[in-house]
Motif scaffolding. Structure first.
Motif, PDB file in Angstrom:
ATOM      1  N   ILE A 142      83.166   2.418  13.348  1.00 29.67           N
ATOM      2  CA  ILE A 142      82.695   3.449  12.419  1.00 29.67           C
ATOM      3  C   ILE A 142      82.144   4.638  13.213  1.00 29.67           C
ATOM      4  O   ILE A 142      81.478   4.468  14.228  1.00 29.67           O
ATOM      5  N   ARG A 143      82.421   5.857  12.722  1.00 27.80           N
ATOM      6  CA  ARG A 143      81.840   7.066  13.303  1.00 27.80           C
ATOM      7  C   ARG A 143      81.074   7.811  12.212  1.00 27.80           C
ATOM      8  O   ARG A 143      81.541   7.894  11.070  1.00 27.80           O
ATOM      9  N   GLY A 144      79.908   8.301  12.555  1.00 25.63           N
ATOM     10  CA  GLY A 144      79.036   8.906  11.555  1.00 25.63           C
ATOM     11  C   GLY A 144      78.825  10.388  11.785  1.00 25.63           C
ATOM     12  O   GLY A 144      79.029  10.918  12.883  1.00 25.63           O
ATOM     13  N   SER A 145      78.384  11.063  10.717  1.00 24.65           N
ATOM     14  CA  SER A 145      78.134  12.497  10.787  1.00 24.65           C
ATOM     15  C   SER A 145      77.067  12.867   9.767  1.00 24.65           C
ATOM     16  O   SER A 145      77.055  12.357   8.643  1.00 24.65           O
ATOM     17  N   ILE A 146      76.128  13.726  10.186  1.00 22.81           N
ATOM     18  CA  ILE A 146      75.115  14.272   9.273  1.00 22.81           C
ATOM     19  C   ILE A 146      75.301  15.783   9.226  1.00 22.81           C
ATOM     20  O   ILE A 146      75.283  16.462  10.265  1.00 22.81           O
ATOM     21  N   LEU A 147      75.513  16.304   8.010  1.00 26.00           N
ATOM     22  CA  LEU A 147      75.589  17.742   7.773  1.00 26.00           C
ATOM     23  C   LEU A 147      74.357  18.165   6.991  1.00 26.00           C
ATOM     24  O   LEU A 147      73.950  17.481   6.043  1.00 26.00           O
ATOM     25  N   LEU A 148      73.752  19.295   7.391  1.00 23.54           N
ATOM     26  CA  LEU A 148      72.550  19.793   6.727  1.00 23.54           C
ATOM     27  C   LEU A 148      72.882  21.040   5.905  1.00 23.54           C
ATOM     28  O   LEU A 148      73.722  21.868   6.298  1.00 23.54           O
ATOM     29  N   LEU A 149      72.203  21.157   4.779  1.00 30.11           N
ATOM     30  CA  LEU A 149      72.390  22.307   3.878  1.00 30.11           C
ATOM     31  C   LEU A 149      71.728  23.544   4.473  1.00 30.11           C
ATOM     32  O   LEU A 149      70.609  23.472   5.001  1.00 30.11           O
ATOM     33  N   PHE A 194      76.283  22.442   7.481  1.00 32.29           N
ATOM     34  CA  PHE A 194      76.498  22.644   8.912  1.00 32.29           C
ATOM     35  C   PHE A 194      76.195  21.352   9.677  1.00 32.29           C
ATOM     36  O   PHE A 194      75.273  20.603   9.316  1.00 32.29           O
ATOM     37  N   SER A 195      76.979  21.120  10.718  1.00 34.23           N
ATOM     38  CA  SER A 195      76.863  19.875  11.473  1.00 34.23           C
ATOM     39  C   SER A 195      75.534  19.805  12.216  1.00 34.23           C
ATOM     40  O   SER A 195      75.091  20.790  12.823  1.00 34.23           O
ATOM     41  N   SER A 215      85.696  22.157  12.747  1.00 38.87           N
ATOM     42  CA  SER A 215      86.468  22.380  11.520  1.00 38.87           C
ATOM     43  C   SER A 215      85.614  22.195  10.267  1.00 38.87           C
ATOM     44  O   SER A 215      85.843  22.860   9.258  1.00 38.87           O
ATOM     45  N   VAL A 216      84.649  21.298  10.310  1.00 43.76           N
ATOM     46  CA  VAL A 216      83.819  21.048   9.120  1.00 43.76           C
ATOM     47  C   VAL A 216      82.498  21.805   9.172  1.00 43.76           C
ATOM     48  O   VAL A 216      81.749  21.789   8.187  1.00 43.76           O
ATOM     49  N   ASP A 217      82.216  22.456  10.292  1.00 41.07           N
ATOM     50  CA  ASP A 217      80.947  23.194  10.403  1.00 41.07           C
ATOM     51  C   ASP A 217      80.993  24.399   9.470  1.00 41.07           C
ATOM     52  O   ASP A 217      81.909  25.224   9.539  1.00 41.07           O
ATOM     53  N   GLY A 218      80.014  24.516   8.592  1.00 40.98           N
ATOM     54  CA  GLY A 218      80.008  25.590   7.605  1.00 40.98           C
ATOM     55  C   GLY A 218      80.829  25.263   6.377  1.00 40.98           C
ATOM     56  O   GLY A 218      81.248  26.164   5.636  1.00 40.98           O
ATOM     57  N   LEU A 219      81.046  23.968   6.129  1.00 39.90           N
ATOM     58  CA  LEU A 219      81.846  23.521   4.986  1.00 39.90           C
ATOM     59  C   LEU A 219      81.208  23.992   3.676  1.00 39.90           C
ATOM     60  O   LEU A 219      80.011  23.803   3.453  1.00 39.90           O
ATOM     61  N   GLU A 220      82.019  24.571   2.824  1.00 39.18           N
ATOM     62  CA  GLU A 220      81.511  25.052   1.541  1.00 39.18           C
ATOM     63  C   GLU A 220      81.393  23.892   0.560  1.00 39.18           C
ATOM     64  O   GLU A 220      82.265  23.031   0.476  1.00 39.18           O
ATOM     65  N   ILE A 221      80.300  23.885  -0.184  1.00 39.28           N
ATOM     66  CA  ILE A 221      80.065  22.830  -1.167  1.00 39.28           C
ATOM     67  C   ILE A 221      80.938  23.073  -2.383  1.00 39.28           C
ATOM     68  O   ILE A 221      81.006  24.203  -2.894  1.00 39.28           O
ATOM     69  N   GLY A 222      81.615  22.023  -2.851  1.00 35.67           N
ATOM     70  CA  GLY A 222      82.443  22.166  -4.037  1.00 35.67           C
ATOM     71  C   GLY A 222      83.133  20.874  -4.374  1.00 35.67           C
ATOM     72  O   GLY A 222      83.224  19.950  -3.570  1.00 35.67           O
ATOM     73  N   GLY A 261      64.181  15.372  -5.210  1.00 33.76           N
ATOM     74  CA  GLY A 261      65.544  15.427  -5.721  1.00 33.76           C
ATOM     75  C   GLY A 261      66.341  16.573  -5.161  1.00 33.76           C
ATOM     76  O   GLY A 261      67.535  16.713  -5.459  1.00 33.76           O
ATOM     77  N   LYS A 262      65.754  17.416  -4.333  1.00 33.13           N
ATOM     78  CA  LYS A 262      66.442  18.563  -3.753  1.00 33.13           C
ATOM     79  C   LYS A 262      67.451  18.094  -2.707  1.00 33.13           C
ATOM     80  O   LYS A 262      67.182  17.192  -1.923  1.00 33.13           O
ATOM     81  N   LEU A 263      68.630  18.731  -2.685  1.00 33.73           N
ATOM     82  CA  LEU A 263      69.672  18.379  -1.726  1.00 33.73           C
ATOM     83  C   LEU A 263      69.298  18.890  -0.337  1.00 33.73           C
ATOM     84  O   LEU A 263      68.942  20.055  -0.163  1.00 33.73           O
ATOM     85  N   LEU A 264      69.391  18.005   0.654  1.00 32.91           N
ATOM     86  CA  LEU A 264      69.098  18.365   2.046  1.00 32.91           C
ATOM     87  C   LEU A 264      70.352  18.378   2.905  1.00 32.91           C
ATOM     88  O   LEU A 264      70.413  19.090   3.904  1.00 32.91           O
ATOM     89  N   GLY A 265      71.332  17.559   2.557  1.00 30.92           N
ATOM     90  CA  GLY A 265      72.543  17.463   3.365  1.00 30.92           C
ATOM     91  C   GLY A 265      73.349  16.256   2.935  1.00 30.92           C
ATOM     92  O   GLY A 265      73.169  15.703   1.843  1.00 30.92           O
ATOM     93  N   THR A 266      74.241  15.790   3.822  1.00 27.62           N
ATOM     94  CA  THR A 266      75.060  14.603   3.542  1.00 27.62           C
ATOM     95  C   THR A 266      75.117  13.713   4.769  1.00 27.62           C
ATOM     96  O   THR A 266      75.043  14.197   5.911  1.00 27.62           O
TER      97      THR A 266
END
Length: 934
Positions: A241-248, A256-257, A270-277, A329-334
């Motif tokens: 498994i490989r993991g990743s944390i992106l912050l809002l 952003f990574s 490629s995923v840095d600055g990914l738009e939420i949608g 409940g505020k979104l911080l990232g994924t």
């Protein structure tokens, strides 16, 4: 679908099994070459020359192949995930080796020469035993080897068309079945050992990761470092498994990574600055919906259509994303985990994902709160936020909009007022006196303070007050800058909770329990009251845990904690201090007799059946009880007393409670006296060396003796070694005692070699502590042998299996110094520990001593006889002699002789006896020998 965790576990187990077989291969190859060469030479006169030449060439070529595979394996050191081709290569080598020996059984069979037939059968039997020893980790290879090697030989004997040939054929088949059973048993033990070691390492790894993250949080480490530690903890648990944390970002629209230690840079960019949608990959969708988003197969899911080529280049095929949410409940990232194959996560993996996201949420919130506090201190120099300005009379002259938002007061309501209108009542007069004293002395004050909003809500704030002076040095203005640290306090409280409460049962852990026990003792002492401490251990919980699994075991612990908590008052404390151990503090104890009712209530609720999903489990508990101040005045003393009482309850049969008594303390005192007397015994010559003869089963003569220590106490008489040897090891006295035994025994042995038997050997036990700790070194023993002109081969040092299993470089060097001096080594109590073929091959061993537990049931238990016989066969194939311990009957002696055991000792021949009595035995034996010789 096979559980991913189980598949990964079996992959690790298979890899370790292949590694064990490869490491055993060099010795196996050497044995095969020696045996095949001897067999070829002995059969040269009776078998066709071309056949022998062809067979021996095949054996050497196959051995060369196996050696090349082994050397390349050891050089590359492949991980378990890449072990499949090596497994094929190892199985191929085993198969070819088996076929070569099958050819020996078929083509080297001499129909006209029974002696050569028997020789061939014996050598193939030995090769079978060696194959089982080296291939046992791979059951299929071991089974195939034994079957292929022996069946052709059985066929040739049966083909001989003679009654004796048929009988030998049957014997060969029976031997084949026996070796298959031995291979199965060895494989099962090795597999269990590997699985237990892997699960233990995995559990330790999880706890270390959690502890590391909490430590970083407590140290206020950089956020990226904390998040990276969280991801690495997950990846270490399952390397696939490989993991990743992106912050809002601040705009709330892009991710952003922040941490992706194992993903390639091309993927991160490629995923840095990914738009939420919606349907923007796993991360964008999870952030948009604020719900967990699982993609089982990236190649089939529409949300990954724009990124399929990127996923293929990165070799990821599944993605599970969890939104990281703040406590509000505020979104911080994924938090996202990527897998190398299409896979839907099981309950364990989903729990792992959720817990990691929660831990990341705590870290992000804590980091943001601390960043805000630092920013507020810097902004103070230029502008203001939540700022209040007072004049020299300490009246409010100005506030800013942030002050209004924080406190609820408008400017009209506070200007001209005293700042005291914000006071919450949390602080006393001394707090404010100290604040003003520092302000007058330094012109500045900074700290945490609790204030009250207009609506009456009390909140914590971080307050900084600076004084502005006029040209004359008098107070002109004071500027108070503060920020609401409610969220920081919540994060601190959560960390404190995790550090003081058990994560599974939410009961106080050992740390908080000790603190509460000390507080309870202090109150009880002041109020002159009693309190009781109950130490509770669940009986046979490990069996339930191993049978039903750790998940149901955790549910059982939670239910046990709930039942326990429901039986006590709110003023009492229930804690989980480890594993299946709980403690209860009963405060304000007025009736000591009521303890029995409480303990019986605990036993009753524990004995009720536990419904764990579809399974039902039954448990009992053992309870130890101690009372303050009757049994002790300190927390550590009370905990020790309750622990002793609990063990007494277990020893009495479990499912009961036991009060701490003076007898338990007396037992502890007896041990202290034993330690004291033990140190005096050497100086007062209370130790004696007894000798137990070791008899050759082939000649019936005493050829060796084991030196055994006896302690004759002037008041207590003879004290069992089982009582004082462990104490001697714990206190370090074993070094001096061991030195005494060695010198005394070797002096006697030198005399007996001169008078009775020049080849006489003396065996001396060497405690593991003497290897693992400082003390008399091997050089001391070797110098003593030189000083009395005693050859090293006259001495056998007996060690336990544990010494070799834990052998380090230092211990290896100690063993080598003994070997270089000619001293022989025996493995004592062989078969009772984690018997390992690996260490038998790695170390130069001379004797194996079969433990008395096998010998005692030789006449009644066929399995113990089979194990003993297998030990003898294996030992002889490895070049070891075998000594059987605890021989007490002639029937045992007869069976040991039949299975080829070399030596025996036990009460059948003699118990351990003093020096004079042993010399008398040698004298009688010597006189009998002289009479028999003429």
């Amino acid at each position: 679908m096979e559980d991913r965790h189980d598949a990964h576990l079996m992959e690790q187990v298979r890899g370790e099994q292949v590694r064990m077989v490869v490491e055993a291969t060099p010795f196996s190859i050497m044995t095969v070459l020696v045996v095949s060469t001897i067999l070829a030479v002995l059969h040269w006169p009776v078998v066709d020359t071309a056949t022998i030449q062809g067979w021996i060439v095949a054996v050497y070529l196959i051995s060369a192949y196996r050696l090349l595979v082994t050397l390349y394996f050891l050089r590359t050191d492949p991980p378990a995930e890449r072990m499949r081709p090596w497994s094929v290569a190892v199985h191929a080598g085993a198969l070819m080796s088996a076929l070569s020996w099958a050819g020996a059984g078929f083509f080297l069979f001499a129909p006209e020469s029974p002696p050569h037939q028997i020789l061939l059968a014996l050598m193939i039997a030995g090769v079978s035993a060696g194959g089982v020893a080296s291939l046992a980790a791979l059951r299929g290879a071991a089974f195939g080897f034994v079957f292929l090697v022996n069946v052709p030989l059985a066929y040739r004997f049966f083909e001989a068309s003679q009654v004796s040939g048929h009988a030998v054929s049957i014997v060969v088949l029976v031997f084949t079945a026996f070796m298959l059973g031995v291979a199965h048993r060895f494989n099962r033990h090795l597999t269990v050992m590997v699985v237990e070691r892997y699960n233990r390492q995995l559990s330790q790894q999880r706890e270390q990761t959690r502890t590391r993250v909490l430590e970083l949080l407590a140290q206020a480490a950089p956020l990226r470092r904390i998040l990276k530690s969280i991801v690495q903890g997950i990846e270490n648990e399952d390397p696939r498994i490989r993991g990743s944390i992106l912050l809002l970002d601040e705009s709330g629209s892009r991710l952003f990574s922040s941490a992706a230690p194992s993903l390639p840079q091309s993927f991160i960019q490629s995923v840095d600055g990914l738009e939420i949608g919606m349907n923007v990959g796993s991360c964008g969708t999870a952030a948009y919906t604020r719900k967990r988003f699982i993609v089982e197969d990236i190649t089939q899911h529409p949300s990954w259509e724009p990124y399929r080529q990127l996923a293929a280049d990165t070799d990821i095929h599944s993605a599970w994303s969890e939104p990281i949410l703040a406590s509000t409940g505020k979104l911080l990232g994924t938090f996202t985990l990527y897998g190398p194959e299409p896979h839907y996560p099981d309950a364990r993996e989903l729990s792992m994902l959720s817990q990691a996201a929660n831990l990341a949420s705590i870290a992000i919130e804590r980091s943001k709160t601390e960043e805000d506090l630092r920013l507020a201190a810097m902004v103070y120099e230029k502008s203001s936020e939540a700022m209040m300005i007072t004049d020299e009379e300490n009246r409010i002259v100005a506030i800013n909009p942030a002050f209004i938002e924080t406190t609820g007061y408008t400017q009209q309501e506070v200007v001209g007022q005293h700042p005291g209108l914000l006071r919450s009542g949390h602080h006393d007069r001394h707090f404010f006196e100290a604040m003003w004293e520092e302000l007058h002395a330094t012109g500045r004050w900074q700290g945490e303070i609790w204030n009250r909003r207009k609506n009456g809500e009390v909140f914590p704030e971080w307050l900084t007050i600076n004084t502005i002076q006029d040209p004359q040095g008098r107070v002109h203005r004071r500027v108070a800058l503060f920020s609401d640290i409610t969220e920081k306090k919540k994060a601190d409280e959560l960390i404190w909770t995790q550090a003081n409460y058990d994560a599974l049962t939410h009961l106080p852990n050992r740390r908080l329990f000790i603190d509460r026990l000390e507080q309870s003792i202090g109150r009880a002492s002041r109020d002159r009251q009693r309190l009781a401490l109950l130490y509770i251990d669940l009986d046979r919980f490990k069996e339930v845990n191993d049978t039903l699994g750790h998940s149901l075991g955790d549910e059982l612990l939670v239910e046990a904690a709930r039942r326990l908590s429901a039986c006590v008052r709110e003023s009492d404390t229930v804690a989980r201090i480890g594993g299946d151990e709980f403690t209860v503090i009963l405060n304000e104890l007025k009736d000591v007799d009521a303890l029995c009712r409480v303990a019986n209530k605990f036993l009753e609720v524990f004995s009720d059946p536990y419904q764990l999903r579809e399974e039902q489990a039954y448990l009992s508990a053992s309870i130890g009880i101690t009372v303050f101040p009757d049994d002790g005045l300190r927390a550590d003393v009370l905990l020790k007393n309750a622990d002793q009482a609990m063990f007494a309850a277990k020893e009495a049969g479990r499912n009961r409670f036991n009060h701490f008594t003076g007898a338990m303390q007396e037992a502890a005192n007896r041990r202290m006296r034993l330690v004291r007397d033990l140190h005096r015994a050497m100086a007062r010559n209370q130790f004696q060396v007894y000798y137990q003869p070791v008899v050759s089963l082939s000649t019936g003569r005493i050829e060796k003796a084991e030196a055994l220590l006896r302690w004759e106490h002037p008041e207590r008489g003879f004290i069992s070694p089982a009582d004082f040897i462990p104490v001697a090891e714990e206190t370090g006295a074993i070094h001096q005692i061991g030195n005494f035994i060695f010198k005394e025994a070797t002096l006697r042995a030198r005399e007996w070699r001169r008078r009775y038997h020049p080849g006489f050997q003396i065996s001396v036990n060497r405690s593991p502590v003497q290897f693992f700790a400082d003390g008399p070194t091997e050089d001391d023993w070797l110098e003593h042998l030189q000083s009395i002109q005693m050859p090293g081969e006259a001495v056998v040092v007996e060690i336990t299996e544990g010494v070799l299993l834990r052998a380090s470089v230092n211990i290896n060097e100690k063993l080598l110094r003994l070997r270089d001096a000619g001293i022989q080594v025996a493995i004592d109590d062989f078969g009772t520990g984690y018997s390992s073929l690996a260490y038998l091959k790695r170390f130069d061993i001379d004797y194996l001593k079969i433990d008395r537990t096998f010998v005692s049931s030789l006449e009644t238990d066929s399995s113990d006889r089979a194990v003993s016989e297998a030990i003898v066969v294996m030992a002889h194939k490895l070049g070891f002699k075998v000594i059987a311990e605890g021989v007490e009957t002639e029937g045992q002696q007869r069976i040991l002789t039949q299975i080829g055991c070399d030596y025996a000792q036990g009460y059948l021949f003699s118990p351990p006896i003093p020096t004079i009595a042993f010399e008398s035995m040698l004298e009688v034996q010597e006189n009998s020998r002289k009479l028999a010789s003429g």
